[in-house]
Design a protein around this motif. Structure first.
Motif, PDB file in Angstrom:
ATOM      1  N   TYR A 158       0.819  -1.206   0.000  1.00 38.07           N
ATOM      2  CA  TYR A 158       0.000   0.000   0.000  1.00 38.07           C
ATOM      3  C   TYR A 158       0.860   1.266   0.000  1.00 38.07           C
ATOM      4  O   TYR A 158       2.064   1.233   0.219  1.00 38.07           O
ATOM      5  CB  TYR A 158      -0.971   0.000   1.171  1.00 38.07           C
ATOM      6  CG  TYR A 158      -0.338  -0.121   2.544  1.00 38.07           C
ATOM      7  CD1 TYR A 158       0.113   1.001   3.223  1.00 38.07           C
ATOM      8  CD2 TYR A 158      -0.222  -1.361   3.163  1.00 38.07           C
ATOM      9  CE1 TYR A 158       0.676   0.897   4.475  1.00 38.07           C
ATOM     10  CE2 TYR A 158       0.340  -1.482   4.421  1.00 38.07           C
ATOM     11  CZ  TYR A 158       0.791  -0.344   5.074  1.00 38.07           C
ATOM     12  OH  TYR A 158       1.356  -0.458   6.326  1.00 38.07           O
ATOM     13  N   ASP A 159       0.227   2.417  -0.204  1.00 39.59           N
ATOM     14  CA  ASP A 159       0.934   3.648  -0.559  1.00 39.59           C
ATOM     15  C   ASP A 159       1.953   4.120   0.468  1.00 39.59           C
ATOM     16  O   ASP A 159       3.107   4.397   0.128  1.00 39.59           O
ATOM     17  CB  ASP A 159      -0.065   4.762  -0.857  1.00 39.59           C
ATOM     18  CG  ASP A 159      -0.874   5.176   0.369  1.00 39.59           C
ATOM     19  OD1 ASP A 159      -1.098   4.332   1.260  1.00 39.59           O
ATOM     20  OD2 ASP A 159      -1.284   6.344   0.434  1.00 39.59           O
TER      21      ASP A 159
ATOM     22  N   TRP B  38       4.374   8.259  -7.506  1.00 38.29           N
ATOM     23  CA  TRP B  38       5.572   7.651  -6.922  1.00 38.29           C
ATOM     24  C   TRP B  38       6.860   8.388  -7.259  1.00 38.29           C
ATOM     25  O   TRP B  38       7.905   8.105  -6.673  1.00 38.29           O
ATOM     26  CB  TRP B  38       5.712   6.206  -7.414  1.00 38.29           C
ATOM     27  CG  TRP B  38       4.524   5.332  -7.180  1.00 38.29           C
ATOM     28  CD1 TRP B  38       3.753   4.715  -8.124  1.00 38.29           C
ATOM     29  CD2 TRP B  38       3.955   4.966  -5.914  1.00 38.29           C
ATOM     30  NE1 TRP B  38       2.754   4.000  -7.537  1.00 38.29           N
ATOM     31  CE2 TRP B  38       2.854   4.132  -6.173  1.00 38.29           C
ATOM     32  CE3 TRP B  38       4.269   5.271  -4.595  1.00 38.29           C
ATOM     33  CZ2 TRP B  38       2.067   3.600  -5.165  1.00 38.29           C
ATOM     34  CZ3 TRP B  38       3.488   4.744  -3.579  1.00 38.29           C
ATOM     35  CH2 TRP B  38       2.403   3.908  -3.872  1.00 38.29           C
TER      36      TRP B  38
ATOM     37  N   PRO C 158       1.968   1.778 -10.562  1.00 36.39           N
ATOM     38  CA  PRO C 158       0.786   2.072  -9.753  1.00 36.39           C
ATOM     39  C   PRO C 158      -0.339   1.054  -9.920  1.00 36.39           C
ATOM     40  O   PRO C 158      -0.448   0.370 -10.936  1.00 36.39           O
ATOM     41  CB  PRO C 158       0.347   3.435 -10.289  1.00 36.39           C
ATOM     42  CG  PRO C 158       0.795   3.444 -11.720  1.00 36.39           C
ATOM     43  CD  PRO C 158       2.068   2.633 -11.766  1.00 36.39           C
TER      44      PRO C 158
ATOM     45  N   MET D  79      -4.146   5.628  -4.125  1.00 38.29           N
ATOM     46  CA  MET D  79      -3.191   4.704  -4.732  1.00 38.29           C
ATOM     47  C   MET D  79      -3.209   3.449  -3.873  1.00 38.29           C
ATOM     48  O   MET D  79      -2.605   3.391  -2.817  1.00 38.29           O
ATOM     49  CB  MET D  79      -1.797   5.316  -4.772  1.00 38.29           C
ATOM     50  CG  MET D  79      -0.796   4.471  -5.512  1.00 38.29           C
ATOM     51  SD  MET D  79      -1.226   4.250  -7.251  1.00 38.29           S
ATOM     52  CE  MET D  79      -1.175   5.946  -7.829  1.00 38.29           C
TER      53      MET D  79
ATOM     54  N   GLY E 234       1.380  -0.238  -4.913  1.00 37.43           N
ATOM     55  CA  GLY E 234       2.468   0.128  -5.801  1.00 37.43           C
ATOM     56  C   GLY E 234       3.502  -0.986  -5.806  1.00 37.43           C
ATOM     57  O   GLY E 234       3.695  -1.664  -4.792  1.00 37.43           O
TER      58      GLY E 234
ATOM     59  N   PRO F 199       1.308  12.596  -2.218  1.00 38.82           N
ATOM     60  CA  PRO F 199       2.240  11.476  -1.983  1.00 38.82           C
ATOM     61  C   PRO F 199       3.397  11.887  -1.077  1.00 38.82           C
ATOM     62  O   PRO F 199       4.509  12.158  -1.533  1.00 38.82           O
ATOM     63  CB  PRO F 199       2.727  11.134  -3.391  1.00 38.82           C
ATOM     64  CG  PRO F 199       2.680  12.441  -4.115  1.00 38.82           C
ATOM     65  CD  PRO F 199       1.518  13.204  -3.551  1.00 38.82           C
TER      66      PRO F 199
END
Length: 515
Positions: free
Chosen positions: A62-63, A102, A113, A296, A299, A423
Motif C-alpha cells: 500500500y501507498d 511515486w 501504480p 493509490m 504500488g 504522496p
C-alpha cells in the motif's frame, strides 16, 4: 512479494509456466519468476525482513509503505528505462497521475501504480440478522443502535457462554480501519488543522476521544472480542462458523466470499448482512460513512539489488495486456479453473473453500478497466452472491470519478482526507516510522484494553509521539502540504472530500432465509 495469499495452491506452477512462456515469446526475456506471500496479518513483517536481508527483488504494497521504501536511501531503484521499453501497455492503461504519485524530483518512473477502484478495502460491518430477529431489533443505522444490539446479543448469550458480539478480522485494522469513518473530522476542520501547521490527519481521527471511549466501553463490557489483539482470520471465521460471533468488521467482499463459502457452509442457518449505509453517530448528520482508503491502493517497487528489473515490469505489462491475461493471473486457466457460462457469467471450477487449486497469488498490478470488468461479471447459477447489490454499489464512489475532485451522483458514502492525493515522502523521518507506529499502537491498546483514561492518555500519546520524532514528521507534513495545496487548490473545496448530496443511501437487504 505480494500479500493476502497464505497458502499456495497445487496448480500455482501451471500459471507460473504460462507467464514465463509469455515473457520469453512476447518480451524476449528468459527468467524464473518466483512469488512469495503471506496473510495480511503477517505480510508487512515478512516484507521488511526480506528487504533487510536482500531476499526479494520487488514488493507490492500500500501507498504509505511504498513511499517509505522509496524514501529510504539506497533501497529502491528507478525503473524508468524498463517501463519505457517493456511497459507500453501499462503506460497506455494507467493514468499519468498514477505514475507521478511515486516519482521523485527527477521525474523518473520508480513505482508501478495500482489505483483504487473501491471506497476502501475494510471497515465494512457485517451482522447476523437472525440474531437481530431474536432480540427484536432491525439492522442498525447508527453506532448507538449497533451497541444496543451487541449488548442484547451478549445478554441473551446468543452464541452460548462465550458469545462474542463484535469481532474485527485482523488486529492491524483496529487502530485506524474499524469504525473510524464517523469520527473523521469534516473537511473544514481538516483544512483548518492543516493551515495551523500540519498534522497527521489519520491519527487525529484514530485518537478521537469519543471513538476510543466507545471501544474501551465495548471491551470492558464484553462486547468487543477479548482476543482482538491476537486473533486473525482463521480464529475469527472459525469462531463465526461455530455460531459464536454476532458482528464482524471486515472487507467489502466478505459477505459474498468468506461468510458465504466458509461460515454458512458450516452453519447454513446463520443469516448475515452487510450493513448499508454505514453506521453513523446518532444526531450527527452525514457521519454514516467510511474513511476513504488511499487513492493509490498499491504500488510495485524494485529493490536496488534486483538483477532483472525488466522482468518485473514486463510481467506487470503482460498481466494487463488483455482481459484474458488479467484473468489467468488471478483466477487461473480458463476451462480448468474457471469458465464463461451463459450470459457471460463467471463459473468457478475450483474446489470451494479457503484452499482452492490455484491460489491467485501471481497477479501483479491492475488497471481499473480490467478490475471493474471482472468485478461486474455476473455469477453463474449456484454461485450467486448472498447480496448481489454489494459489488455494483462498491464500484461507484469518489475513486471512480472522472475528475477526482468533482462528486458524481450515486457514490458510496465516504469521507476523504484533504491531503488524500498528496504522496508524502518522509525523507527525514522514514526511519522513525516503526517507533511512531509502536507508540500509537501501545497507547491505543492501553486505552481500549487496560482502561486508561482516554483524554489523559490521548494527551500522553501526542506528547510521546512528538518527542519520538513526531515534531519532525509534522514539519515534513506541513512543508509538503503547503506546496501541494498551492498547486492543487481544487482540494480546498469541502465537497471534494465529503459530498453527502451525491451519496447513495438507499438501504436494501436480501430476503430473509425461509425456515
Amino acid at each position: 512479494m505480494t500479500g493476502g495469499f497464505p497458502d499456495p495452491g497445487p496448480d500455482d506452477g501451471l500459471i507460473k509456466k504460462v507467464q514465463e512462456d509469455a515473457l520469453r515469446t512476447e518480451y524476449g526475456l528468459n527468467v524464473d519468476v518466483q512469488f512469495e506471500s503471506a496473510s495480511w496479518a503477517d505480510i508487512d513483517a515478512l516484507m521488511e525482513l526480506r528487504l533487510q536481508t536482500q531476499a526479494t527483488d520487488s514488493v507490492q504494497r500500500y501507498d504509505s509503505r511504498v513511499l517509505k521504501w522509496i524514501a529510504t536511501p539506497g533501497l529502491i531503484r528507478d525503473i524508468d528505462a524498463e517501463v519505457k521499453q517493456y511497459g507500453k501497455n501499462l503506460l497506455q492503461l494507467l493514468p499519468a497521475s498514477g505514475w507521478e504519485f511515486w516519482m521523485r524530483d527527477d521525474h523518473k518512473y520508480i513505482g508501478i501504480p495500482a489505483l483504487r477502484s473501491t471506497p476502501a478495502d475494510i471497515e465494512y460491518i457485517h451482522i447476523r440478522r437472525d440474531w437481530l430477529d431474536k432480540v427484536g431489533r432491525d439492522v442498525p443505522t447508527n453506532v448507538e443502535e449497533l451497541e444496543d444490539a451487541l449488548r442484547l446479543f451478549k445478554d441473551k448469550k446468543l452464541g452460548g457462554d462465550v458469545t462474542i458480539p463484535f469481532a474485527n478480522e485482523n488486529p492491524l485494522w483496529m487502530l485506524a480501519s474499524c469504525l473510524i469513518g464517523p469520527w473523521v473530522p469534516d473537511p473544514d476542520k481538516q483544512l483548518q488543522m492543516m493551515q495551523q501547521g500540519g498534522t497527521p490527519l489519520l491519527m487525529q481521527a484514530a485518537f478521537d476521544e469519543e471513538r476510543l471511549t466507545l471501544l474501551q466501553r465495548w471491551y470492558k463490557d464484553g462486547l468487543l472480542n477479548p482476543e482482538w489483539t491476537s486473533w486473525k482470520y482463521d480464529q475469527v471465521y472459525g469462531a463465526a462458523s461455530k455460531g459464536i460471533i454476532g458482528c464482524i468488521s471486515a472487507g467489502w467482499w466478505t459477505l459474498n466470499t468468506v461468510i458465504k463459502d466458509q461460515v454458512l457452509k458450516a452453519d447454513p442457518k446463520q443469516d448475515w448482512v452487510q450493513i448499508f449505509p454505514p453506521v453513523g453517530r446518532k444526531g450527527v448528520p452525514n457521519t454514516g460513512r467510511l474513511l476513504a482508503g488511499a487513492p493509490m491502493e498499491r504500488g510495485i517497487v524494485v529493490a536496488s539489488w534486483a538483477q532483472a528489473p525488466e522482468a518485473i515490469v514486463a510481467l506487470a505489462d503482460w498481466d494487463n495486456k488483455s482481459f484474458e491475461n488479467y484473468m489467468t493471473s488471478r483466477s487461473g486457466i480458463q476451462g480448468k479453473h474457471w469458465k464463461l457460462g451463459e450470459g457471460g457469467t463467471f463459473v468457478n471450477l475450483m474446489t470451494p473453500g479457503p484452499k482452492p487449486e490455484y491460489s491467485g497469488v501471481r497477479g501483479t498490478t491492475w488497471t481499473s478497466k480490467w478490475q471493474i470488468q471482472r468485478a461486474l461479471m455476473p455469477a453463474a447459477a449456484g454461485q450467486e452472491p448472498l447480496d448481489p447489490k454489494i459489488t455494483p454499489r462498491i464500484y461507484r464512489n469518489a475513486h471512480t470519478r472522472a475528475d477526482p475532485a468533482k462528486p458524481e451522483k450515486g457514490e458510496y458514502p465516504m469521507i476523504g482526507l484533504v491531503d488524500h492525493y498528496l504522496p508524502y515522502q518522509f525523507n527525514k523521518t522514514a526511519t522513525l516510522e516503526g517507533d511512531l507506529s509502536t507508540i500509537a499502537n501501545e497507547q491505543f491498546t492501553k486505552i481500549v484494553n487496560a482502561g486508561a483514561p482516554p483524554a489523559a492518555t490521548i494527551k500522553d500519546f501526542w506528547s510521546q509521539w512528538r518527542a519520538a520524532g513526531g515534531d519532525a514528521r509534522i514539519q515534513e507534513i506541513s512543508d509538503q502540504y503547503t506546496k501541494w495545496i498551492g498547486q492543487h487548490p481544487e482540494w480546498k473545496d469541502p465537497k471534494a472530500t465529503l459530498a453527502p448530496d451525491a451519496w447513495d443511501t438507499a438501504a436494501s437487504y436480501p430476503e430473509r432465509k425461509k425456515a
